[in-house]
Design a protein around this motif. Sequence first.
Motif, PDB file in Angstrom:
ATOM      1  N   LYS A 179      37.745  49.265  58.149  1.00  0.00           N
ATOM      2  CA  LYS A 179      38.159  47.861  58.054  1.00  0.00           C
ATOM      3  C   LYS A 179      37.680  47.255  56.738  1.00  0.00           C
ATOM      4  N   ARG A 180      36.430  47.526  56.377  1.00  0.00           N
ATOM      5  CA  ARG A 180      35.868  47.000  55.128  1.00  0.00           C
ATOM      6  C   ARG A 180      36.677  47.496  53.930  1.00  0.00           C
ATOM      7  N   GLN A 181      37.004  48.781  53.912  1.00  0.00           N
ATOM      8  CA  GLN A 181      37.768  49.354  52.800  1.00  0.00           C
ATOM      9  C   GLN A 181      39.175  48.779  52.738  1.00  0.00           C
ATOM     10  N   LYS A 182      39.804  48.570  53.891  1.00  0.00           N
ATOM     11  CA  LYS A 182      41.150  47.989  53.908  1.00  0.00           C
ATOM     12  C   LYS A 182      41.146  46.575  53.328  1.00  0.00           C
ATOM     13  N   ILE A 183      40.139  45.789  53.665  1.00  0.00           N
ATOM     14  CA  ILE A 183      40.050  44.421  53.143  1.00  0.00           C
ATOM     15  C   ILE A 183      39.834  44.438  51.636  1.00  0.00           C
ATOM     16  N   LEU A 184      38.922  45.280  51.165  1.00  0.00           N
ATOM     17  CA  LEU A 184      38.671  45.369  49.718  1.00  0.00           C
ATOM     18  C   LEU A 184      39.899  45.883  48.965  1.00  0.00           C
ATOM     19  N   THR A 185      40.607  46.848  49.539  1.00  0.00           N
ATOM     20  CA  THR A 185      41.816  47.387  48.909  1.00  0.00           C
ATOM     21  C   THR A 185      42.910  46.323  48.839  1.00  0.00           C
ATOM     22  N   LEU A 186      43.084  45.573  49.917  1.00  0.00           N
ATOM     23  CA  LEU A 186      44.074  44.491  49.925  1.00  0.00           C
ATOM     24  C   LEU A 186      43.755  43.446  48.865  1.00  0.00           C
ATOM     25  N   MET A 187      42.496  43.080  48.740  1.00  0.00           N
ATOM     26  CA  MET A 187      42.108  42.078  47.742  1.00  0.00           C
ATOM     27  C   MET A 187      42.327  42.589  46.323  1.00  0.00           C
ATOM     28  N   LYS A 188      42.073  43.864  46.106  1.00  0.00           N
ATOM     29  CA  LYS A 188      42.326  44.439  44.789  1.00  0.00           C
ATOM     30  C   LYS A 188      43.827  44.407  44.493  1.00  0.00           C
ATOM     31  N   LYS A 189      44.634  44.817  45.462  1.00  0.00           N
ATOM     32  CA  LYS A 189      46.089  44.826  45.300  1.00  0.00           C
ATOM     33  C   LYS A 189      46.624  43.418  45.018  1.00  0.00           C
ATOM     34  N   GLU A 190      46.030  42.415  45.646  1.00  0.00           N
ATOM     35  CA  GLU A 190      46.451  41.022  45.478  1.00  0.00           C
ATOM     36  C   GLU A 190      45.874  40.385  44.215  1.00  0.00           C
ATOM     37  N   ASN A 191      45.109  41.151  43.446  1.00  0.00           N
ATOM     38  CA  ASN A 191      44.505  40.671  42.205  1.00  0.00           C
ATOM     39  C   ASN A 191      43.539  39.507  42.440  1.00  0.00           C
ATOM     40  N   THR A 192      42.771  39.598  43.530  1.00  0.00           N
ATOM     41  CA  THR A 192      41.779  38.583  43.876  1.00  0.00           C
ATOM     42  C   THR A 192      40.655  38.609  42.847  1.00  0.00           C
ATOM     43  N   LYS A 193      40.271  37.429  42.372  1.00  0.00           N
ATOM     44  CA  LYS A 193      39.169  37.328  41.412  1.00  0.00           C
ATOM     45  C   LYS A 193      37.872  36.880  42.080  1.00  0.00           C
ATOM     46  N   ILE A 194      37.999  36.031  43.120  1.00  0.00           N
ATOM     47  CA  ILE A 194      36.835  35.600  43.891  1.00  0.00           C
ATOM     48  C   ILE A 194      37.213  35.694  45.365  1.00  0.00           C
ATOM     49  N   ALA A 195      36.436  36.441  46.119  1.00  0.00           N
ATOM     50  CA  ALA A 195      36.664  36.573  47.558  1.00  0.00           C
ATOM     51  C   ALA A 195      35.499  35.929  48.292  1.00  0.00           C
ATOM     52  N   LEU A 196      35.838  35.097  49.270  1.00  0.00           N
ATOM     53  CA  LEU A 196      34.836  34.428  50.085  1.00  0.00           C
ATOM     54  C   LEU A 196      35.034  34.897  51.524  1.00  0.00           C
ATOM     55  N   LEU A 197      34.068  35.657  52.024  1.00  0.00           N
ATOM     56  CA  LEU A 197      34.193  36.282  53.336  1.00  0.00           C
ATOM     57  C   LEU A 197      33.204  35.658  54.309  1.00  0.00           C
ATOM     58  N   SER A 198      33.719  35.135  55.409  1.00  0.00           N
ATOM     59  CA  SER A 198      32.838  34.587  56.430  1.00  0.00           C
ATOM     60  C   SER A 198      32.850  35.492  57.651  1.00  0.00           C
ATOM     61  N   LYS A 227      26.683  47.034  49.639  1.00  0.00           N
ATOM     62  CA  LYS A 227      27.690  48.092  49.528  1.00  0.00           C
ATOM     63  C   LYS A 227      29.079  47.543  49.199  1.00  0.00           C
ATOM     64  N   LEU A 228      29.257  46.223  49.285  1.00  0.00           N
ATOM     65  CA  LEU A 228      30.545  45.619  48.919  1.00  0.00           C
ATOM     66  C   LEU A 228      30.765  45.661  47.406  1.00  0.00           C
ATOM     67  N   ARG A 229      29.701  45.906  46.662  1.00  0.00           N
ATOM     68  CA  ARG A 229      29.815  45.972  45.199  1.00  0.00           C
ATOM     69  C   ARG A 229      30.306  47.354  44.799  1.00  0.00           C
ATOM     70  N   ARG A 230      31.618  47.460  44.719  1.00  0.00           N
ATOM     71  CA  ARG A 230      32.260  48.710  44.333  1.00  0.00           C
ATOM     72  C   ARG A 230      33.666  48.378  43.895  1.00  0.00           C
ATOM     73  N   ASN A 231      34.320  49.337  43.304  1.00  0.00           N
ATOM     74  CA  ASN A 231      35.712  49.162  42.926  1.00  0.00           C
ATOM     75  C   ASN A 231      35.872  47.944  42.018  1.00  0.00           C
ATOM     76  N   HIS A 281      34.982  39.295  40.926  1.00  0.00           N
ATOM     77  CA  HIS A 281      35.642  40.401  40.213  1.00  0.00           C
ATOM     78  C   HIS A 281      34.843  40.772  38.968  1.00  0.00           C
ATOM     79  N   ARG A 282      34.801  42.049  38.682  1.00  0.00           N
ATOM     80  CA  ARG A 282      33.995  42.526  37.545  1.00  0.00           C
ATOM     81  C   ARG A 282      34.490  42.003  36.195  1.00  0.00           C
ATOM     82  N   SER A 283      35.748  41.565  36.121  1.00  0.00           N
ATOM     83  CA  SER A 283      36.265  41.054  34.844  1.00  0.00           C
ATOM     84  C   SER A 283      35.978  39.566  34.628  1.00  0.00           C
ATOM     85  N   LEU A 284      35.487  38.871  35.650  1.00  0.00           N
ATOM     86  CA  LEU A 284      35.220  37.441  35.490  1.00  0.00           C
ATOM     87  C   LEU A 284      33.918  37.220  34.731  1.00  0.00           C
ATOM     88  N   PRO A 285      33.946  36.340  33.757  1.00  0.00           N
ATOM     89  CA  PRO A 285      32.726  36.053  32.985  1.00  0.00           C
ATOM     90  C   PRO A 285      31.856  35.027  33.701  1.00  0.00           C
TER      91      PRO A 285
END
Length: 177
Positions: A23-42, A53-57, A79-83
């Motif tokens: 489930k965690r990987q599916k959420i992270l993959t979806l956010m990457k595909k959607e070009n998410t820059k900031i994800a807020l997970l509750s 462990k969420l710090r990957r990809n 996202h790793r590209s955000l300054p």
Amino acid sequence: VNFTMSDLKIVSLNVKGINNVIKRQKILTLMKKENTKIALLSETHLTDNEHLKLRRNWVGQVFYSSHNSKSRGAAILIHRSLPFTLEKTMSDNDGRYVLISGYLYGEHILIGCIYGPNIYEATFFPKLLLDIASVHTPYIVVVGDFNCIHNPDVDQSPPRSTTTSRKSLNQPYPQKR
């Protein structure tokens, strides 16, 4: 190519627990595909170590508030590209919220992820609002699951009285005497 804050894609999700690796990987993959820059997970339900462990990809920075692996939890993924340069992190000890202040594209900003209590807790919103007010910035993004309703008569199906344990945003908190 110049990017500005108006180019940001910010996604907020109540994930209802992401202890399951798939489930965690599916959420992270979806956010990457959607070009998410900031994800807020509750409602992450993760421990401190699991949040890290969420710090990957695509995720460069992770900020979180943990309670235990069975409940609560809030996380902000950058996202790793955000300054983004961190100035300060604020969170509660109950895994209810995490707030970060810092600089993004040279602008001072406050970003927060909330997972509010689902029963009345007199100290929650006053402490949260004090933490938010302590950061003086014109840019504030605070999202999540507040577990509140605006008006019980129209925001609940079926409508219930306000004497139930649900918080209503238009009910004032009791004043200390």
